[in-house]
Enzyme design. Structure first.
Site, PDB file in Angstrom:
ATOM      1  N   ARG A 181      24.910 -17.466 -59.943  1.00  0.00           N
ATOM      2  CA  ARG A 181      25.253 -16.735 -58.725  1.00  0.00           C
ATOM      3  C   ARG A 181      26.664 -16.195 -58.886  1.00  0.00           C
ATOM      4  NH1 ARG A 181      24.792 -19.049 -52.564  1.00  0.00           N
ATOM      5  NH2 ARG A 181      26.981 -19.621 -52.785  1.00  0.00           N
ATOM      6  N   SER A 250      14.876 -17.113 -50.456  1.00  0.00           N
ATOM      7  CA  SER A 250      15.521 -18.014 -49.502  1.00  0.00           C
ATOM      8  C   SER A 250      14.970 -17.752 -48.102  1.00  0.00           C
ATOM      9  CB  SER A 250      17.036 -17.795 -49.493  1.00  0.00           C
ATOM     10  OG  SER A 250      17.607 -18.174 -50.727  1.00  0.00           O
ATOM     11  N   LYS A 279      28.308 -21.213 -48.524  1.00  0.00           N
ATOM     12  CA  LYS A 279      27.770 -19.955 -48.006  1.00  0.00           C
ATOM     13  C   LYS A 279      28.290 -19.731 -46.595  1.00  0.00           C
ATOM     14  CE  LYS A 279      23.460 -17.357 -47.461  1.00  0.00           C
ATOM     15  NZ  LYS A 279      21.991 -17.383 -47.609  1.00  0.00           N
TER      16      LYS A 279
END
Length: 350
Positions: A181, A250, A279
């Site tokens: 990521r 997700s 996040k």
């Protein structure tokens, strides 16, 4: 001559029926795909359909004892085969039989009971079914490996540490999948990192998944791509990906999970399980939402968000096949040890 033609027709109808039945069973019991199972079953019945009088003629023409090809073998034919290879081999077998039947049906005076267009349509339909079934099996095998620790190497959380070195530690710690990521804008830098991680993961039999960037995933031949709710729609992404590349989505609601599965998602990440710093503006849904999603879909589930060694067992008990973590392994000293601790806690909860 008519007798010989009947023998050829009978042999190829049998060959097509046997192959289609095997493909049907694989679609039903191995791929768990109701749609493909129904298509193959319908095709088998259509191909083999014929009046009783004609079938009697075909059976009467058989000469199994006098068949010169009955005992012929091809080198390597008897070796063990994996399921995807069996699918391809039997699809080819059926396609060849259908082509033979189509050609024989065109011969004047052979029989009015064969329809060449029926065999042609079945053959072309099977080309598509073969592709879908093979894709389903290849992706199902990969997605089935998403158990235990799904480690996310987030470039921001990683700091100045080396991606490859940390990935090596995670793999030694027992990670089954590594996701990259990377929220930076430098695609050249990202491509170089992804290439190295893909090579490392392949060498150790670990899945390598790229977050967000389809172009990078395609460029390095990643095992999978992971998308969020604001990225490309899952059905669109599925069409653009190679047949063996898994797609993860997700979600934080049951409806999102159902939509993802229907669109072709191979696994679903449910979260956030707990409050997380990894996040911004994460929606906390808790393990109860995971239980709800588990009861609504059949694909593997990865729990994500705020998971660590203290709560990994709880999400395992709620139905997670794996746990995706960032801070639990990157935000502590000793990455390998931290990975082992999360895995141990998860396994206790199963």
């Amino acid at each position: 001559m008519l007798e010989q033609r009947r023998r050829i027709i009978d042999a190829n109808l049998n060959r097509a029926g046997e192959g289609l039945h095997l493909l049907e069973e694989i679609a039903r019991l191995a791929a768990d795909d109701a749609g493909l199972t129904q298509q193959l079953k319908t095709m088998r019945h259509e191909v083999l359909r014929g009046d009783f009088a004609f079938n009697k003629e075909l059976i009467q023409s058989r000469d199994a004892e006098g068949d010169v090809g009955a005992d012929m073998e091809v080198p390597g034919e008897g070796k063990d085969k994996e399921l995807p290879i069996i699918v391809v081999a039997n699809a080819r077998r059926v396609q060849e039989a259908l082509r033979i039947l189509e050609e024989l049906a065109k011969i004047p005076g052979t029989t009015p009971k064969l329809e060449p267009d029926k065999f042609k349509k079945a053959r072309f339909d099977l080309y598509t079914i073969e592709q879908k079934l093979l894709s389903r099996l290849l992706r199902r095998e990969k997605a089935g490996r998403l158990t235990g620790l799904y480690a996310i190497i987030d470039s921001h959380a990683l700091g100045k540490r080396n991606h490859l070195e940390v990935a090596e530690q995670l793999i030694r710690g027992g990670a089954k999948a590594i996701q990259l990521r990377h929220k930076l804008d430098n695609k050249s830098e990202l491509l170089a990192i992804a290439q190295k991680l893909k090579k490392l993961c392949s060498e150790h039999g670990v899945l390598f998944i790229v977050n967000d960037y389809m172009d990078i995933a395609l460029a390095v031949g990643a095992d999978g791509l992971h998308l969020g709710q604001k990225d490309l729609p899952v059905a669109v992404a599925r069409k653009l990906l190679p047949m063996d590349m898994i797609l993860g989505i997700s979600v934080n609601t049951v409806e999102q999970a159902k939509t993802a599965e229907a669109g072709g998602a191979d696994y679903i990440a449910v979260g956030s399980m707990y409050p997380t710093e990894s996040k911004e503006k994460a929606i906390v849904v808790g393990p109860e939402r995971l239980r709800e999603v588990r009861g609504a879909v059949n694909v593997p589930l990865v729990a994500i968000g705020g998971i660590n060694r203290d709560n990994a067992g709880e999400v395992a008990a709620a139905g997670a096949d794996g746990v995706a973590v960032i801070s639990a392994v990157l935000g502590v000293e000793g990455v390998e040890k931290a990975a082992r601790q999360v895995i141990k806690a998860f396994e206790v909860g199963k």
